[in-house]
Design an enzyme around this catalytic site. Sequence first.
Site, short mmCIF file in Angstrom:
data_model
loop_
_atom_site.label_atom_id
_atom_site.label_comp_id
_atom_site.label_asym_id
_atom_site.label_seq_id
_atom_site.Cartn_x
_atom_site.Cartn_y
_atom_site.Cartn_z
N HIS A 308 0.85 -1.19 0.00
CA HIS A 308 0.00 0.00 0.00
C HIS A 308 0.89 1.24 0.00
O HIS A 308 1.94 1.26 0.61
CB HIS A 308 -0.90 0.02 1.24
N ASP A 366 -7.90 -5.29 -0.31
CA ASP A 366 -8.35 -6.18 -1.39
C ASP A 366 -8.02 -7.63 -1.15
O ASP A 366 -8.51 -8.50 -1.88
CB ASP A 366 -7.72 -5.72 -2.72
C1 SDX Z 1 -6.21 0.01 -3.10
O1 SDX Z 1 -4.34 4.49 -2.15
C2 SDX Z 1 -5.34 3.90 -1.56
O2 SDX Z 1 -5.76 4.28 -0.49
C3 SDX Z 1 -5.93 2.71 -2.31
C4 SDX Z 1 -6.95 1.86 -1.55
C5 SDX Z 1 -8.25 2.62 -1.29
O3 SDX Z 1 -8.95 2.26 -0.34
O4 SDX Z 1 -8.59 3.50 -2.13
O5 SDX Z 1 -6.40 1.43 -0.33
C6 SDX Z 1 -7.36 0.64 -2.38
O6 SDX Z 1 -5.99 0.34 -4.22
C7 SDX Z 1 -5.34 -0.96 -2.36
C8 SDX Z 1 -4.13 -1.46 -3.21
C9 SDX Z 1 -4.61 -2.54 -4.19
N1 SDX Z 1 -3.53 -2.88 -5.12
C10 SDX Z 1 -2.87 -4.06 -5.04
O7 SDX Z 1 -3.06 -4.89 -4.16
C11 SDX Z 1 -1.87 -4.28 -6.16
C12 SDX Z 1 -0.57 -4.83 -5.59
N2 SDX Z 1 0.08 -3.77 -4.78
C13 SDX Z 1 1.01 -2.94 -5.48
O8 SDX Z 1 0.97 -2.84 -6.82
C14 SDX Z 1 1.47 -1.71 -4.69
O9 SDX Z 1 1.75 -2.12 -3.41
C15 SDX Z 1 0.53 -0.51 -4.64
C16 SDX Z 1 0.08 -0.11 -5.99
C17 SDX Z 1 -0.64 -0.80 -3.78
C18 SDX Z 1 1.33 0.65 -4.01
O10 SDX Z 1 2.28 1.01 -4.92
P1 SDX Z 1 3.47 2.03 -4.55
O11 SDX Z 1 3.19 2.80 -3.34
O12 SDX Z 1 3.80 2.78 -5.79
O13 SDX Z 1 4.61 1.06 -4.14
P2 SDX Z 1 5.80 0.61 -5.09
O14 SDX Z 1 5.22 0.03 -6.35
O15 SDX Z 1 6.75 1.75 -5.21
O16 SDX Z 1 6.43 -0.58 -4.23
C19 SDX Z 1 7.54 -0.35 -3.37
C20 SDX Z 1 8.35 -1.63 -3.46
C21 SDX Z 1 8.78 -1.96 -4.91
O17 SDX Z 1 9.93 -2.77 -4.83
P3 SDX Z 1 11.41 -2.02 -4.90
O18 SDX Z 1 11.38 -1.11 -6.10
O19 SDX Z 1 11.54 -1.29 -3.57
O20 SDX Z 1 12.39 -3.18 -5.04
O21 SDX Z 1 7.54 -2.74 -3.06
C22 SDX Z 1 7.35 -3.63 -4.16
C23 SDX Z 1 7.66 -2.84 -5.40
O22 SDX Z 1 8.11 -3.71 -6.45
N3 SDX Z 1 5.94 -4.03 -4.14
C24 SDX Z 1 5.49 -5.26 -4.42
C25 SDX Z 1 4.11 -5.21 -4.20
N4 SDX Z 1 3.77 -3.99 -3.80
C26 SDX Z 1 4.90 -3.26 -3.76
N5 SDX Z 1 6.15 -6.36 -4.83
C27 SDX Z 1 5.37 -7.46 -5.04
N6 SDX Z 1 4.03 -7.51 -4.84
C28 SDX Z 1 3.37 -6.40 -4.42
N7 SDX Z 1 2.07 -6.44 -4.22
#
Ligand code: SDX
Length: 430
Positions: A308, A366
């Site tokens: 998140h 989710d």
């Molecule tokens: C919702 O914003 C809100 O409030 C949203 C929400 C709401 O109520 O409106 O809470 C609802 O959208 C919840 C999130 C649902 N999405 C997912 O579950 C999709 C999977 N999660 C990710 O794609 C990610 O965690 C996000 C999109 C939720 C957040 O993305 P960020 O803040 O841009 O984080 P990032 O992509 O920069 O990740 C930081 C690190 C990265 O690795 P490094 O570059 O540090 O090596 O964490 C890794 C990412 O690759 N990472 C993941 C991951 N989530 C982050 N790696 C594997 N699986 C994941 N799910």
Amino acid sequence: MADEKAVLSIRGKNIEFPVHEGTEGDVAIDISKLYPDHRLMTFDPSLASTAICKSTVTYIDGEKGILRYRGIPIEQFVTDKPSFIEVAYLLLTGALPTLDEREYFRRQLTENELLPEPMRLYFNNVPTTAPPMALLSAAVNNLACFHPEFLELDNDDDFMEISARLISKIRTIAAYIYRRTHCLPFMYPNPNLRYAANFLHMMFSLPYSHYEVAPEIEDALNLVLILHADHEQNCSAATVRVVASSRANLFASCAAGICALWGSLHGGANVEVMRMLAQIHEGGLSPEECIRMAKDKTNPFRLYGFGHRIYKNYDPRAKILHAACERVFAILKNQNDPLLNIARKLEELALSDSYFVERKLYPNVDFYSGLLLRAMGIPTNMFTVMFAMGRLPGWIAQWKEQHDSGGRIIRPRQVYEGNTLSDYVPMGQR
Ligand code: SDX
């Protein structure tokens, strides 16, 4: 703190900026004069360090896993079990309704639960394979055609009236989307049922057999809707604000929010979670392989339902939804549901894996929501529609703040990296 300043030193200049502090200690440097006065910009493409507004609707502390609607911790909505429409009223007005106010609001919803008949007929002419979120955003925008008197909102009574109509009608629209995509006849709403029960009636009753809503299923859906009701400046709420800032009407702004929610990184993640769990269950993938793929930077796969932007702790909603899953599956005598077992295993593996621990990746809203919706009989392709149904009061509250702020149109800048001055080359010389 009132006259606190931040100072930026750049290219021999020291530039001072005002500092804002929120009621919970958020500190923001006000750079709104940076470009007009100094022709300088900040660069924050995902707006992770940028506040686009001041708001009083929802507070999140991502480090502590705190979520409050108008100051009330969401955990209290679990214990005191208010109805979803009571929480919607709280988000819209900033205050919990009195008994009379709630009953008046409930009447407004009941009196507006039907769709205009031409809209009902519209659903007969869309493909049964149409993506539900496409139908939802189109239908919400389409309501503007039937309520032109609410395109301009200049008083609170009209705002509450159209908010009630939208919150009531999105439920009917969602049920009609399900009926159309399952080739079922439409069921009219039943004015004697509460919000969640009426939705389940429109989803699952048949002309010859009324669907009896089990109280624990009605409570579970009421809770799912409450937990999705708002979440400060998430992608879809910020989209609603951007559209609202151009003075677009409430229908258009909410339809835009629905489109933003559709994405797999946002509200669409609940569909991806179920796909991931089903893929593991059908033997295509093991939980361990899932974790490995999620950690592999060369693989676009993500562990959906994990991570998140704000929560660097367990999403409080995920905690509540997991408990609700365990409760409902126990009632349904299905505690060993294979997908629930896989979800438990994935959570256990991820929370003990340094990749996830170091990045503070925890289950988000989710991860368990889909399992609960599936236990109610709601199909996967309707999950994001359910998210939108819950989130609508929050979008409307955010729209109202943006609309009432009289703020300037939201128009970000860019760092241009394209061609410098070039000449047009006539076709004969190319
Ligand atoms: C919702 O914003 C809100 O409030 C949203 C929400 C709401 O109520 O409106 O809470 C609802 O959208 C919840 C999130 C649902 N999405 C997912 O579950 C999709 C999977 N999660 C990710 O794609 C990610 O965690 C996000 C999109 C939720 C957040 O993305 P960020 O803040 O841009 O984080 P990032 O992509 O920069 O990740 C930081 C690190 C990265 O690795 P490094 O570059 O540090 O090596 O964490 C890794 C990412 O690759 N990472 C993941 C991951 N989530 C982050 N790696 C594997 N699986 C994941 N799910």
